[in-house]
Design an enzyme around this catalytic site. Structure first.
Site, PDB file in Angstrom:
ATOM      1  N   ARG A  23       0.817  -1.213   0.000  1.00  0.00           N
ATOM      2  CA  ARG A  23       0.000   0.000   0.000  1.00  0.00           C
ATOM      3  C   ARG A  23       0.856   1.270   0.000  1.00  0.00           C
ATOM      4  O   ARG A  23       0.530   2.250   0.676  1.00  0.00           O
ATOM      5  CB  ARG A  23      -0.952   0.028   1.198  1.00  0.00           C
ATOM      6  CG  ARG A  23      -2.004  -1.054   1.178  1.00  0.00           C
ATOM      7  CD  ARG A  23      -3.099  -0.721   0.159  1.00  0.00           C
ATOM      8  NE  ARG A  23      -4.198  -1.654   0.292  1.00  0.00           N
ATOM      9  CZ  ARG A  23      -5.349  -1.370   0.930  1.00  0.00           C
ATOM     10  NH1 ARG A  23      -5.553  -0.197   1.444  1.00  0.00           N
ATOM     11  NH2 ARG A  23      -6.277  -2.272   1.002  1.00  0.00           N
ATOM     12  N   ARG A  27      -4.064   6.676   0.222  1.00  0.00           N
ATOM     13  CA  ARG A  27      -4.604   7.879   0.871  1.00  0.00           C
ATOM     14  C   ARG A  27      -3.660   8.678   1.751  1.00  0.00           C
ATOM     15  O   ARG A  27      -3.920   9.842   2.028  1.00  0.00           O
ATOM     16  CB  ARG A  27      -5.851   7.511   1.680  1.00  0.00           C
ATOM     17  CG  ARG A  27      -7.081   7.392   0.816  1.00  0.00           C
ATOM     18  CD  ARG A  27      -8.185   6.705   1.572  1.00  0.00           C
ATOM     19  NE  ARG A  27      -7.727   5.384   1.998  1.00  0.00           N
ATOM     20  CZ  ARG A  27      -8.466   4.518   2.673  1.00  0.00           C
ATOM     21  NH1 ARG A  27      -9.673   4.841   3.053  1.00  0.00           N
ATOM     22  NH2 ARG A  27      -7.984   3.339   2.986  1.00  0.00           N
ATOM     23  N   ARG A  36      -7.291  11.007  -6.937  1.00  0.00           N
ATOM     24  CA  ARG A  36      -8.466  10.157  -6.734  1.00  0.00           C
ATOM     25  C   ARG A  36      -9.763  10.873  -7.118  1.00  0.00           C
ATOM     26  O   ARG A  36     -10.737  10.223  -7.529  1.00  0.00           O
ATOM     27  CB  ARG A  36      -8.480   9.700  -5.263  1.00  0.00           C
ATOM     28  CG  ARG A  36      -9.665   8.911  -4.792  1.00  0.00           C
ATOM     29  CD  ARG A  36      -9.753   7.557  -5.447  1.00  0.00           C
ATOM     30  NE  ARG A  36     -11.017   6.933  -5.068  1.00  0.00           N
ATOM     31  CZ  ARG A  36     -12.188   7.229  -5.612  1.00  0.00           C
ATOM     32  NH1 ARG A  36     -12.262   8.121  -6.587  1.00  0.00           N
ATOM     33  NH2 ARG A  36     -13.290   6.624  -5.218  1.00  0.00           N
ATOM     34  N   ASP A  73      -6.701  -3.370  -7.183  1.00  0.00           N
ATOM     35  CA  ASP A  73      -7.202  -3.940  -5.936  1.00  0.00           C
ATOM     36  C   ASP A  73      -7.408  -5.425  -6.131  1.00  0.00           C
ATOM     37  O   ASP A  73      -7.649  -5.879  -7.257  1.00  0.00           O
ATOM     38  CB  ASP A  73      -8.525  -3.280  -5.524  1.00  0.00           C
ATOM     39  CG  ASP A  73      -8.824  -3.562  -4.055  1.00  0.00           C
ATOM     40  OD1 ASP A  73      -8.290  -2.838  -3.202  1.00  0.00           O
ATOM     41  OD2 ASP A  73      -9.549  -4.528  -3.762  1.00  0.00           O
ATOM     42  N   TYR A 147     -14.370 -12.478   1.081  1.00  0.00           N
ATOM     43  CA  TYR A 147     -15.103 -11.226   0.808  1.00  0.00           C
ATOM     44  C   TYR A 147     -16.377 -11.507   0.015  1.00  0.00           C
ATOM     45  O   TYR A 147     -17.426 -10.885   0.239  1.00  0.00           O
ATOM     46  CB  TYR A 147     -14.230 -10.236   0.015  1.00  0.00           C
ATOM     47  CG  TYR A 147     -13.231  -9.493   0.880  1.00  0.00           C
ATOM     48  CD1 TYR A 147     -13.637  -8.418   1.680  1.00  0.00           C
ATOM     49  CD2 TYR A 147     -11.892  -9.846   0.902  1.00  0.00           C
ATOM     50  CE1 TYR A 147     -12.731  -7.737   2.469  1.00  0.00           C
ATOM     51  CE2 TYR A 147     -10.973  -9.171   1.697  1.00  0.00           C
ATOM     52  CZ  TYR A 147     -11.403  -8.115   2.483  1.00  0.00           C
ATOM     53  OH  TYR A 147     -10.511  -7.439   3.271  1.00  0.00           O
TER      54      TYR A 147
HETATM   55  O1  CP3 Z   1      -0.013  -1.622  -2.459  1.00  0.00           O
HETATM   56  C1  CP3 Z   1      -0.321  -0.755  -3.302  1.00  0.00           C
HETATM   57  O2  CP3 Z   1       0.089   0.424  -3.238  1.00  0.00           O
HETATM   58  C2  CP3 Z   1      -1.135  -1.172  -4.514  1.00  0.00           C
HETATM   59  C3  CP3 Z   1      -2.540  -1.040  -4.382  1.00  0.00           C
HETATM   60  C4  CP3 Z   1      -3.405  -1.966  -3.544  1.00  0.00           C
HETATM   61  C5  CP3 Z   1      -4.680  -1.560  -3.068  1.00  0.00           C
HETATM   62  N1  CP3 Z   1      -5.285  -2.631  -2.489  1.00  0.00           N
HETATM   63  C6  CP3 Z   1      -5.241  -0.205  -3.236  1.00  0.00           C
HETATM   64  C7  CP3 Z   1      -6.423   0.217  -2.442  1.00  0.00           C
HETATM   65  C8  CP3 Z   1      -3.237  -3.313  -3.172  1.00  0.00           C
HETATM   66  C9  CP3 Z   1      -2.039  -4.225  -3.379  1.00  0.00           C
HETATM   67  C10 CP3 Z   1      -4.433  -3.711  -2.501  1.00  0.00           C
HETATM   68  C11 CP3 Z   1      -4.669  -5.079  -1.995  1.00  0.00           C
HETATM   69  C12 CP3 Z   1      -5.848  -5.356  -1.168  1.00  0.00           C
HETATM   70  N2  CP3 Z   1      -7.105  -4.846  -1.292  1.00  0.00           N
HETATM   71  C13 CP3 Z   1      -5.864  -6.322  -0.134  1.00  0.00           C
HETATM   72  C14 CP3 Z   1      -4.704  -7.211   0.252  1.00  0.00           C
HETATM   73  C15 CP3 Z   1      -3.755  -6.526   1.163  1.00  0.00           C
HETATM   74  C16 CP3 Z   1      -4.319  -6.207   2.513  1.00  0.00           C
HETATM   75  O3  CP3 Z   1      -4.450  -4.990   2.783  1.00  0.00           O
HETATM   76  O4  CP3 Z   1      -4.591  -7.124   3.274  1.00  0.00           O
HETATM   77  C17 CP3 Z   1      -7.173  -6.335   0.396  1.00  0.00           C
HETATM   78  C18 CP3 Z   1      -7.669  -7.207   1.529  1.00  0.00           C
HETATM   79  C19 CP3 Z   1      -7.956  -5.394  -0.352  1.00  0.00           C
HETATM   80  C20 CP3 Z   1      -9.412  -5.122  -0.217  1.00  0.00           C
HETATM   81  C21 CP3 Z   1      -9.703  -3.721   0.047  1.00  0.00           C
HETATM   82  N3  CP3 Z   1      -9.516  -2.679  -0.845  1.00  0.00           N
HETATM   83  C22 CP3 Z   1     -10.233  -3.164   1.233  1.00  0.00           C
HETATM   84  C23 CP3 Z   1     -10.569  -3.962   2.485  1.00  0.00           C
HETATM   85  C24 CP3 Z   1     -10.366  -1.792   1.020  1.00  0.00           C
HETATM   86  C25 CP3 Z   1     -11.006  -0.806   1.947  1.00  0.00           C
HETATM   87  C26 CP3 Z   1     -10.133  -0.462   3.087  1.00  0.00           C
HETATM   88  C27 CP3 Z   1      -9.210   0.648   2.687  1.00  0.00           C
HETATM   89  O5  CP3 Z   1      -8.004   0.521   2.931  1.00  0.00           O
HETATM   90  O6  CP3 Z   1      -9.716   1.628   2.169  1.00  0.00           O
HETATM   91  C28 CP3 Z   1      -9.875  -1.504  -0.269  1.00  0.00           C
HETATM   92  C29 CP3 Z   1      -9.774  -0.176  -0.924  1.00  0.00           C
HETATM   93  C30 CP3 Z   1      -8.431   0.258  -1.433  1.00  0.00           C
HETATM   94  N4  CP3 Z   1      -7.525  -0.523  -2.102  1.00  0.00           N
HETATM   95  C31 CP3 Z   1      -7.904   1.572  -1.360  1.00  0.00           C
HETATM   96  C32 CP3 Z   1      -6.659   1.547  -1.986  1.00  0.00           C
HETATM   97  C33 CP3 Z   1      -5.717   2.703  -2.213  1.00  0.00           C
HETATM   98  C34 CP3 Z   1      -8.625   2.773  -0.773  1.00  0.00           C
HETATM   99  C35 CP3 Z   1      -9.577   3.319  -1.757  1.00  0.00           C
HETATM  100  C36 CP3 Z   1      -9.681   4.820  -1.652  1.00  0.00           C
HETATM  101  O7  CP3 Z   1      -8.873   5.511  -2.295  1.00  0.00           O
HETATM  102  O8  CP3 Z   1     -10.566   5.258  -0.918  1.00  0.00           O
END
Ligand code: CP3
Length: 346
Positions: A23, A27, A36, A73, A147
């Site tokens: 990540r 944000r 975004r 994602d 999920y």
């Molecule tokens: O790592 C990186 O920089 C690449 C991008 C990336 C995202 N999600 C962007 C994202 C990666 C590799 C993921 C993987 C991901 N997504 C996982 C596995 C890793 C982990 O965290 O356990 C999981 C479980 C998800 C599912 C997911 N996506 C959730 C639960 C959420 C909501 C919670 C949150 O952090 O907002 C997301 C949204 C998400 N994925 C965002 C980003 C940047 C936030 C969206 C926004 O901009 O509001």
């Protein structure tokens, strides 16, 4: 110049551990929050190559990290299979309740739906310098299924765990569909230019041992086998978060090249138990969120504990929103400085 990450994954010694952060885009960066606003929904953002490329590049430009991870994602796969997804304070999906729900999913549109992701990967590889490795990724079948059945995030994923026990054949059909989809998705990412693959099994840790074997290890082993048969030179990093002592069995049985350790894994244990693999991790994202001198001390402790071992410096989970971008800069500078002896010798 070749990539430090690829060197370490190939089993060669590197002058210092490579660093990237799960990540690393997102944000906590003001430039991400500004970008975004250019897409209405998070998934539309992920499916717009221009925006996804820019989000991927932001932390690379800011910090000169050793690897870029495709901005996307894990939930694009369920989305492509027909589980409708929205993001509203976390992901929301229409829950799959039984075998009939699984039967309604279809992979016929998989690659057409995900074409923008492949386009993003191709554009990224063309614009990144040779020393910055490009990581492609997917969610592992268990975490995706969790999920899809739950319909949202959860601490326990009870609905998914009950489905798996009530109807192992029906749940197995979902896992099989996901295993196939993830494998072919990752092959396409490799063909588009991804040089390393990471498989995220973020919720592996809620499974008891026999189910961990069935729903986490076995599908990961099949995915790695498929990738290795077709593209033997592309290293795979497995992240069975929360696997505990089963990290070793996971690494041994799946054939991954490296494992990404969550924050609970003691490095003194990993040094011995995982000596045959490169390990990635495992700084606490809360240490990064807190920052200051304790952050740097914690990073030094990890570097010292893994001295002489193949370490990929990373967090034990993703960067938290609210993290100070300057704390990330300080961490990267510390890891890039390399061992003190070397600096003195120069
Ligand atoms: O790592 C990186 O920089 C690449 C991008 C990336 C995202 N999600 C962007 C994202 C990666 C590799 C993921 C993987 C991901 N997504 C996982 C596995 C890793 C982990 O965290 O356990 C999981 C479980 C998800 C599912 C997911 N996506 C959730 C639960 C959420 C909501 C919670 C949150 O952090 O907002 C997301 C949204 C998400 N994925 C965002 C980003 C940047 C936030 C969206 C926004 O901009 O509001």
């Amino acid at each position: 110049m070749t990539s430090l990450l690829l060197e370490v994954l190939a089993g060669r010694a590197a002058p210092r551990p490579p660093i990237w952060l799960m990540r690393q885009a997102g944000r906590y960066l003001p430039e991400y929050r500004a970008l975004r606003t250019k897409a209405e929904t998070f998934l539309a953002f992920c499916y717009t190559p221009e925006l996804a490329v820019e989000a991927t590049m932001q932390p690379i430009r800011r910090y000169g990290l050793d690897a870029a991870i495709l901005f996307s994602d894990i939930l694009v796969i369920p989305d492509a299979l027909g589980s409708r997804i929205t993001f509203d304070e976390g992901p929301k999906l229409v829950p799959i309740e039984d075998a009939a729900g699984v039967a309604r999913l279809s992979s016929v549109n998989l690659h057409a739906h995900l074409a923008p992701v492949y386009e993003t990967v191709a554009r990224l590889r063309a614009s990144l310098p040779a020393e910055t490795a490009l990581i492609g990724f997917a969610g592992a079948p268990w975490t995706l299924a969790a999920y899809m059945v739950e319909g949202q995030g959860s601490k326990e994923f009870l609905a998914a765990r009950r489905f798996a026990r009530r109807d192992p054949a029906g749940f197995g059909a979902l896992i099989d569909l996901l295993t196939e989809a993830v494998s072919s998705y990752l092959l396409r990412q490799i063909d588009a230019g991804a040089q390393v693959i990471q498989l995220f099994d973020s919720w592996a840790g809620v499974l008891p041992a026999p189910e961990f074997e069935r729903w986490c290890v076995a599908p990961a082993a099949r995915i790695v086998q498929t990738l290795k048969a077709a593209r033997p030179d592309v290293p795979v990093i497995g992240f069975p978060r929360g696997a505990g002592v089963q990290y070793r069995e996971f690494a041994r049985r799946t054939g991954v090249d490296a494992v990404s350790l969550d924050t609970t894994v003691p490095l003194e244990w990993a040094r011995d138990a995982l000596a045959e693999w490169a390990v990635q991790g495992n700084l606490d994202p809360v240490a990064l969120l807190t920052g200051g001198a304790p952050l740097l001390a914690e990073a030094e402790r990890i570097l010292a504990a893994m001295a002489g071992r193949r370490l990929i410096f990373n967090l034990g989970h993703g960067v938290l929103p609210g993290t100070d971008p300057e704390a990330v800069a300080a961490l990267v500078a510390l890891v890039k400085r390399g061992p003190i002896e070397q600096k003195d010798a120069r």
